[in-house]
Design an enzyme around this catalytic site. Sequence first.
Site, PDB file in Angstrom:
ATOM      1  N   GLU A 189     -80.823  65.067   4.576  1.00  0.00           N
ATOM      2  CA  GLU A 189     -80.075  65.361   5.804  1.00  0.00           C
ATOM      3  C   GLU A 189     -80.935  66.123   6.809  1.00  0.00           C
ATOM      4  OE1 GLU A 189     -75.376  65.388   4.420  1.00  0.00           O
ATOM      5  OE2 GLU A 189     -76.374  67.308   4.803  1.00  0.00           O
ATOM      6  N   GLU A 281     -74.087  59.532   0.827  1.00  0.00           N
ATOM      7  CA  GLU A 281     -73.271  60.709   0.538  1.00  0.00           C
ATOM      8  C   GLU A 281     -72.017  60.700   1.395  1.00  0.00           C
ATOM      9  OE1 GLU A 281     -75.438  64.483   0.238  1.00  0.00           O
ATOM     10  OE2 GLU A 281     -73.726  65.477   1.192  1.00  0.00           O
TER      11      GLU A 281
END
Length: 356
Positions: A189, A281
């Site tokens: 991320e 995710e």
Amino acid sequence: MHQHPTPPTVTTGRRRMARKALLAASALGVVTALMAPVRAGAAPAPAAPTAATPLAANGQLSVCGRQLCNASGQAIALNGMSTHGTQWYAQCVTDGSLDALAQDWRSDVLRVSTYVQEGGYETDPAGFTARAQKFVDAAHARGMYAVIDWHMLTPGDPNANLARAKTFFTAMAKKYKNHPGVLYEIANEPSGVSWSAIKSYAEQIIPVIRAEDPDAVVLVGTRAWSSFGVSEGSDESEVVNNPVNASNIMYTFHFYAASHREEYLNTLDRASDRLPVFVTEFGTQNYAGEGANDFTMSQRYLDLMKRKKISWTNWNYSDDHRSGAVFKTGTCNGSTWAGTGVLKEAGVWIRDRIRQ
């Protein structure tokens, strides 16, 4: 997120033959494991699956157009779970829990999350590399694919850990260069950093992987916590207009349904019309993986991903106290993993979706 990889010393044809041999061995290993005697006190071995495992059925994956395709060139979607950080919840990734994931949940894939900071890889590179390999091997032994997740989070610029990433992915690609069951996720991320900086990082890491493993799919994180930039006021156009200079790659998108509403859902829809996307995710809760579940919004995302054959892994396969962890607190200290009795509300819901 324009170098050329070092020419491999083994031909692609030989690599593919080796991968096929490993695939056959993997399928045999699953059968052998299912036939092994049960230790005293252990749960009974589950019945052998009636169909081939996901890995045996699909073989080497590749990106064809905007889709993830199997060895026959057919578009497929993998559905499964992500571990929590292996520095905290390795006790939740056991033979018993993975048997349940593969056979009771019928998962296609396990995402193995190696945090870089927060007590993770940087504290013991060799130890965390070995731990990741142990869990990848365990997924393969059960006929599941494995996503090798370089779980960079803070700092949000993946270039801050560039040297560590090169070391980690060199080791992983060397080990799995002949195995059809891996996908490499190179930046979990990214945040607070431009798309051009992420792209530059990707174009330095991908050749490191390709030098060892020219065939595996690589997953590239996107800006603003893998939201295609939405969480920082941008959108997917920055990637569409300036894609990573590499082939056989997909871009990642993350969402948490209670926080990420129409704008994010629409971004995923638009982006997947233009780019190959893998949702590595997501959760049914808020962006912290906690709070109330929003199953209605979550189902809208899952319906879209099913319709467009977008692969996904849910966060997370642990007994963390937050609502996004599928197991009830304390489960990982025990020996019962299968069924719904050990699951929180989100665990019951996502297990049912994976089994569908």
